[in-house]
Write an enzyme that holds these catalytic residues in place. Sequence first.
Site, PDB file in Angstrom:
ATOM      1  N   ARG A  83      -3.046 -10.085   4.827  1.00  0.00           N
ATOM      2  CA  ARG A  83      -3.711 -10.272   3.458  1.00  0.00           C
ATOM      3  C   ARG A  83      -2.462  -9.518   2.354  1.00  0.00           C
ATOM      4  NH1 ARG A  83      -6.011  -7.117  -0.339  1.00  0.00           N
ATOM      5  NH2 ARG A  83      -7.497  -7.867  -1.652  1.00  0.00           N
ATOM      6  N   LYS A 116       0.739  -1.263  -0.011  1.00  0.00           N
ATOM      7  CA  LYS A 116       0.011  -0.020   0.144  1.00  0.00           C
ATOM      8  C   LYS A 116       0.894   1.364  -0.183  1.00  0.00           C
ATOM      9  CE  LYS A 116      -4.398  -1.893   1.361  1.00  0.00           C
ATOM     10  NZ  LYS A 116      -5.347  -2.387   2.351  1.00  0.00           N
TER      11      LYS A 116
HETATM   12  N1  PMM Z   1      -7.509  -4.012   0.945  1.00  0.00           N
HETATM   13  C1  PMM Z   1      -7.909  -4.005  -0.437  1.00  0.00           C
HETATM   14  C2  PMM Z   1      -8.906  -4.915  -0.985  1.00  0.00           C
HETATM   15  N2  PMM Z   1      -9.379  -5.786   0.050  1.00  0.00           N
HETATM   16  N3  PMM Z   1      -9.797  -6.645   2.101  1.00  0.00           N
HETATM   17  C3  PMM Z   1      -9.164  -6.550   3.607  1.00  0.00           C
HETATM   18  N4  PMM Z   1     -10.165  -7.395   4.422  1.00  0.00           N
HETATM   19  N5  PMM Z   1      -8.343  -5.730   3.902  1.00  0.00           N
HETATM   20  C4  PMM Z   1      -7.728  -4.923   3.039  1.00  0.00           C
HETATM   21  O1  PMM Z   1      -6.913  -4.232   3.527  1.00  0.00           O
HETATM   22  C5  PMM Z   1      -7.981  -4.713   1.773  1.00  0.00           C
HETATM   23  C6  PMM Z   1      -9.002  -5.604   1.242  1.00  0.00           C
HETATM   24  C7  PMM Z   1      -6.981  -3.347  -1.366  1.00  0.00           C
HETATM   25  O2  PMM Z   1      -5.942  -3.763  -1.792  1.00  0.00           O
HETATM   26  P1  PMM Z   1      -5.640  -4.611  -3.276  1.00  0.00           P
HETATM   27  O3  PMM Z   1      -6.053  -3.699  -4.465  1.00  0.00           O
HETATM   28  O4  PMM Z   1      -4.344  -5.103  -2.906  1.00  0.00           O
HETATM   29  O5  PMM Z   1      -6.505  -5.708  -3.146  1.00  0.00           O
END
Ligand code: PMM
Length: 287
Positions: free
Chosen positions: A264, A225
């Site tokens: 994650r 991020k």
């Molecule tokens: N961040 C993203 C998408 N889904 N779900 C959860 N539970 N927590 C997060 O921090 C989160 C998520 C955005 O990041 P990406 O584009 O890398 O998926």
Amino acid sequence: MPARHPLGLPEHLAAVDRCLVMGVLNVTPDSFSDGGLWTDRETAIAHGIAMAEQGADLVDVGGESTRPGAQRISTQTELDRVVPVIEALVAAGVVVSIDTMRAAVAVAAVEAGAAVVNDVSGGLSEPAILGAVAGLGVPYVAMHWRGYGDRMHDNAVYDDVVVDVCAELASRARDAVAAGIDPRSVVLDPGLGFAKNADHNWALLHRLDALLDLGHPVLVGASRKRFLGSLLAVDGEPRAIEQRDKATDAVSALAAAAGAWCVRVHDVRGTRDAVEVAAAWTKGDGP
Ligand code: PMM
């Protein structure tokens, strides 16, 4: 510190005595880090299987980008993107979570074999998702959220980010339980980068204990991020997205040692090593 797993998790995962690793599989043309990489169905499936082989305990399949400024897509488009991928991953023995804000997608995904519902809106986008998940009996991840991607920056205003996020997440958990989800199946997530600037994110990570005190398993999503990019900036130039994995691994180790249930991430291999180290360190004992 033994991981406390949410109720309803597949048995073999519930027996794992460390922080779990969730691999990110965005089947979207526009996610901030890997958008466009896995839109081809076969490539997406192969990448999901590869992440499981590299040590992902779960693979999080998402069909809608949540990045700042992202436009929404139709329910049908989201279903068309995720369902075939989930079916193929489940057939290959991969444990899947579905990253969606929509009740219809959560239901279709679990019918296709998904084992966890990950809702970045914590039930605020479509409150009907809570009753739907209650009926499905799977763990529910409620992330802290204050509105869609197009309004994200305007909503990053807090009196005290830790106090405010904990209060809002406690309220999301109450709504989930009121809709019939077993409290032991509710996972909370601070939602790093969602209506939060870098200082907000660091404050929340620094006080992960406050979030854990709410009494639910905690998921942390810091992978690649923007706040990691700014931390490692040189001459005002943020670290490139694809060069943020070692910083992500460090967050994974620290989050695991602080008691997070799951992290994650995009780079599964590095984070799996990190959570293994954290588990041995915390237990004072190797495997
Ligand atoms: N961040 C993203 C998408 N889904 N779900 C959860 N539970 N927590 C997060 O921090 C989160 C998520 C955005 O990041 P990406 O584009 O890398 O998926």
